[in-house]
Design a protein around this motif. Structure first.
Motif, mmCIF file in Angstrom:
data_model
loop_
_atom_site.group_PDB
_atom_site.id
_atom_site.type_symbol
_atom_site.label_atom_id
_atom_site.label_comp_id
_atom_site.label_asym_id
_atom_site.label_seq_id
_atom_site.Cartn_x
_atom_site.Cartn_y
_atom_site.Cartn_z
ATOM 1 N N ASP A 162 0.806 -1.218 0.000
ATOM 2 C CA ASP A 162 0.000 0.000 0.000
ATOM 3 C C ASP A 162 0.839 1.267 0.000
ATOM 4 O O ASP A 162 0.331 2.349 -0.244
ATOM 5 C CB ASP A 162 -0.987 0.001 1.167
ATOM 6 C CG ASP A 162 -0.325 -0.221 2.509
ATOM 7 O OD1 ASP A 162 0.914 -0.387 2.566
ATOM 8 O OD2 ASP A 162 -1.043 -0.238 3.513
ATOM 9 N N LYS A 172 1.828 -1.285 -6.295
ATOM 10 C CA LYS A 172 0.954 -0.441 -5.476
ATOM 11 C C LYS A 172 -0.447 -1.021 -5.526
ATOM 12 O O LYS A 172 -1.017 -1.212 -6.597
ATOM 13 C CB LYS A 172 0.968 0.989 -6.017
ATOM 14 C CG LYS A 172 -0.001 1.921 -5.337
ATOM 15 C CD LYS A 172 0.560 2.423 -4.050
ATOM 16 C CE LYS A 172 -0.302 3.592 -3.572
ATOM 17 N NZ LYS A 172 -0.629 3.501 -2.192
ATOM 18 N N GLU A 217 -3.857 -2.911 -2.827
ATOM 19 C CA GLU A 217 -4.342 -3.511 -1.585
ATOM 20 C C GLU A 217 -4.299 -5.028 -1.723
ATOM 21 O O GLU A 217 -4.136 -5.558 -2.812
ATOM 22 C CB GLU A 217 -5.778 -3.058 -1.313
ATOM 23 C CG GLU A 217 -5.934 -1.543 -1.222
ATOM 24 C CD GLU A 217 -5.127 -0.912 -0.102
ATOM 25 O OE1 GLU A 217 -5.071 -1.494 0.995
ATOM 26 O OE2 GLU A 217 -4.544 0.163 -0.327
ATOM 27 N N GLY A 218 -4.471 -5.711 -0.620
ATOM 28 C CA GLY A 218 -4.596 -7.167 -0.682
ATOM 29 C C GLY A 218 -3.491 -7.935 -0.004
ATOM 30 O O GLY A 218 -3.508 -9.160 -0.006
ATOM 31 N N ALA A 254 3.557 -3.606 4.484
ATOM 32 C CA ALA A 254 2.213 -3.779 3.937
ATOM 33 C C ALA A 254 1.482 -4.975 4.549
ATOM 34 O O ALA A 254 0.301 -5.160 4.303
ATOM 35 C CB ALA A 254 2.285 -3.949 2.421
#
Length: 139
Positions: free
Chosen positions: A13, A52, A54-55, A121
Motif C-alpha cells: 500500500d 501499489k 491492496e490485498g 504492507a
C-alpha cells in the motif's frame, strides 16, 4: 541446465515504505520502476516486484512444529551464518517478529533455523537456513 529464476509480484500500500524495507533493511538492489505503480528488486537473483495496491496480508495460519505459521508467506533459504547475521540485523533494527528466530525440527530430518516477520504492507516473510542443505527436502 541452469536453475530458473523466480518472479514474485506482491501488493504493497506504500511503495516508499516497501523501498525502505526491501532496499535498505533487507539490502535488495533496486531495478526498474514505474513511479507510483511498481518497483523491481533483486532478491538474491530473483525478481521481486512491489505493486501499489491492496490485498497484502495473512489469510490463514497453519501449525508447524508448534508455531502458527502465517500463510501466504515467502522468503529465502540462506546459509547458516548468513541467517544468523540477518536475524541479528533485524533485531538491531527493531523488527517485530511474528515468529522469533529459532531452531525448528531440532534433531529431526529437515532441522532448520527459521524466523517470520511482516513487511510494512503486511506480507509475511520467512527466512530459514539448514545446517545441512541436503536436508532441504528431507522426509
Amino acid at each position: 541446465m541452469t536453475t530458473p529464476l523466480f518472479h514474485l509480484a506482491i501488493p504493497v500500500d506504500d511503495l516508499e515504505a516497501g523501498r525502505a524495507f526491501y532496499g535498505e533493511l533487507l539490502g535488495c538492489p533496486q531495478g526498474r520502476e514505474d513511479p507510483g505503480h511498481w518497483i523491481d528488486f533483486d532478491l538474491r537473483g530473483h525478481q521481486l516486484v512491489l505493486h501499489k495496491g491492496e490485498g497484502a496480508g495473512v489469510r490463514t495460519r497453519n501449525a508447524v512444529d508448534g508455531d502458527a505459521v502465517p500463510v501466504p508467506h515467502f522468503g529465502l533459504v540462506l546459509d547458516w551464518d548468513e541467517w544468523h547475521a540477518l536475524a541479528d540485523r533485524l533485531r538491531s533494527a527493531g523488527t517485530e517478529f511474528v515468529i522469533e528466530p529459532h531452531i525448528r525440527f531440532e534433531g529431526k530430518p529437515g532441522e532448520q533455523a527459521t524466523m517470520f516477520f511482516f513487511d510494512p504492507a503486511g506480507n509475511a516473510l520467512e527466512f530459514k537456513a539448514f545446517r545441512d542443505i541436503g536436508q532441504l527436502f528431507a522426509t
